[in-house]
Write an enzyme that holds these catalytic residues in place. Structure first.
Site, PDB file in Angstrom:
ATOM      1  N   THR A 133      -1.630   4.423  -4.055  1.00 48.73           N
ATOM      2  CA  THR A 133      -2.731   6.220  -3.696  1.00 48.73           C
ATOM      3  C   THR A 133      -1.449   6.908  -4.045  1.00 48.73           C
ATOM      4  O   THR A 133      -0.883   7.812  -3.384  1.00 48.73           O
ATOM      5  CB  THR A 133      -3.046   5.765  -1.933  1.00 48.73           C
ATOM      6  OG1 THR A 133      -3.810   5.218  -2.239  1.00 48.73           O
ATOM      7  CG2 THR A 133      -3.621   6.968  -2.344  1.00 48.73           C
TER       8      THR A 133
ATOM      9  N   TYR B  82       0.841  -1.202   0.176  1.00 48.67           N
ATOM     10  CA  TYR B  82       0.005   0.183  -0.196  1.00 48.67           C
ATOM     11  C   TYR B  82       1.066   1.189  -0.038  1.00 48.67           C
ATOM     12  O   TYR B  82       1.615   2.228   1.230  1.00 48.67           O
ATOM     13  CB  TYR B  82      -1.031  -0.030   1.330  1.00 48.67           C
ATOM     14  CG  TYR B  82      -2.274   1.102   1.523  1.00 48.67           C
ATOM     15  CD1 TYR B  82      -2.205   1.642   0.100  1.00 48.67           C
ATOM     16  CD2 TYR B  82      -2.895   1.212   2.716  1.00 48.67           C
ATOM     17  CE1 TYR B  82      -2.888   2.582   0.594  1.00 48.67           C
ATOM     18  CE2 TYR B  82      -4.184   1.929   2.319  1.00 48.67           C
ATOM     19  CZ  TYR B  82      -3.678   3.635   1.079  1.00 48.67           C
ATOM     20  OH  TYR B  82      -4.643   3.678   1.841  1.00 48.67           O
TER      21      TYR B  82
ATOM     22  N   LYS C  90      -1.253  -1.434  -3.783  1.00 47.68           N
ATOM     23  CA  LYS C  90      -2.110  -0.339  -3.873  1.00 47.68           C
ATOM     24  C   LYS C  90      -1.530   1.558  -4.044  1.00 47.68           C
ATOM     25  O   LYS C  90      -0.971   1.671  -3.953  1.00 47.68           O
ATOM     26  CB  LYS C  90      -3.352  -0.059  -3.136  1.00 47.68           C
ATOM     27  CG  LYS C  90      -4.225   0.816  -2.909  1.00 47.68           C
ATOM     28  CD  LYS C  90      -4.599   0.201  -1.112  1.00 47.68           C
ATOM     29  CE  LYS C  90      -5.955   1.539  -0.437  1.00 47.68           C
ATOM     30  NZ  LYS C  90      -5.486   2.795  -1.067  1.00 47.68           N
TER      31      LYS C  90
ATOM     32  N   GLY D 160      -5.390   4.210  -6.360  1.00 45.48           N
ATOM     33  CA  GLY D 160      -5.731   4.619  -5.034  1.00 45.48           C
ATOM     34  C   GLY D 160      -6.638   5.749  -4.811  1.00 45.48           C
ATOM     35  O   GLY D 160      -7.608   6.094  -3.570  1.00 45.48           O
TER      36      GLY D 160
END
Ligand code: MN9
Length: 313
Positions: A179, A149, A177, A201
């Site tokens: 972001t 992430y 992910k 994201g």
């Protein structure tokens, strides 16, 4: 740069299953800030009826970082029970490796499709320690794939392309992910790792992310505008970029309002107005919407409820 060539396809089936839209589920509470499992289950059904077949549990939107490990595990379980075949990603990131490992074990035991983790926050660790943290999570996940992430604006950790390449080279890491507003990095990731799972994201940049190489997305506003994002994907898939952009703009007008009042409390207010959750409470120190700002969202709730014969069970 030490960019590693794409790994053989150990993660390929998982990538295929997870290359879709995942709602970053909010965690509903009661008025005393206790997790409401009933509302969480109801939310899963509500999201699915909008056509969203993936759930991302306990991330930023899920307020995982202000919950105890036991509460986070209980939420993983509640969502798994309500999921009815939806793809499941559990966010297990924590300030300490021990907690992240316990959460990863829990997800693996519940049959989650993947775990995902922010880097360890607060202490400024050396990159090797961050890599060690992800290796420790992989070890605890025991074969359940891991999605990094990457959220520099909130984690305070900026990964270079080279850092991300090192992480993607770890056996068991199937994707990121992403972001970040850096669409150049998204494109570089896709070009360097053609087979990786890249989940966009920021909902307000979903179309940009998909065009730059993302093969899916995770989003907080999919909780309430899921069907619109499904339609955006369909238009893009059919080559109708203009149509997809029009839907993105429509969603962004709502996101502008949510950002103005606070995205998580705003989403909870909408969900409460739509009859999906009981109260719009966020867990302190996260703010709950004040009466003064609620009015801004009432018209939006009304409009989105049009899609939400959905809201009725
Ligand atoms: O997980 C969410 N990220 C954060 C995805 O909240 C940090 C997004 O869905 C945002 O809430 C959304 C609004 O900025 O794009």
């Amino acid at each position: 740069m030490h960019l590693t060539a794409t790994k053989p396809d150990a993660g390929a089936p998982a990538v295929r299953r997870l290359a879709r839209l995942h709602a970053a589920l909010v965690t509903p509470y009661d008025a005393e800030e206790n997790v409401s499992e009933v509302c969480l289950s109801r939310l899963v059904g509500f999201v699915r009826r909008q056509g969203i077949e993936g759930m991302y549990v306990g991330g930023s939107t899920g307020e995982g970082l202000v919950q105890s490990a036991d509460e986070r595990l209980a939420a993983f379980e509640t969502v798994a029970e309500a999921a009815e075949g939806a793809a499941l990603i559990g966010h297990v990131g924590a300030i300490g490796t021990r907690e992240a490992r316990a959460l990863a074990k829990g997800c693996a035991a519940l049959g989650y499709d993947a775990v995902s983790a922010i880097p360890p926050i607060y202490f400024p660790h050396r990159k090797d320690a961050v890599i060690g943290y992800y290796e420790d999570i992989l070890d605890a996940a025991a074969g359940t794939p891991l999605i990094i992430y990457n959220i520099p604006a909130m984690s305070g950790v900026s990964f270079t392309l080279d850092d991300l390449a090192r992480l993607l080279a770890l056996p068991g890491v199937i994707g990121i992910k992403q972001t970040s507003i850096d669409m150049y990095q998204m494109e570089q990731l896709r070009r360097t790792f053609p087979d990786a799972l890249l989940l966009n994201g920021y909902d307000e940049m979903l179309l940009a992310g998909l065009v730059s190489g993302a093969n899916g997305g995770v989003g907080s506003t999919y909780n309430v505008m899921g069907s619109r994002y499904v339609e955006l994907l369909a238009r893009l898939g059919a080559g109708d970029v203009t149509g997809a952009a029009a839907i993105q703009s429509e969603c962004n007008a709502v996101i502008d309002e949510l950002v103005a009042v606070g995205v998580f409390p705003g989403l909870k207010y909408l969900l409460a107005r739509m009859g999906v959750i009981e109260t719009p409470v966020c867990r302190r120190p996260l703010a709950t919407l004040t009466a003064a700002t609620r009015g801004r969202l009432d018209a939006i709730a009304e409009r989105l409820s049009g899609d939400a014969a959905l809201a009725s069970e």
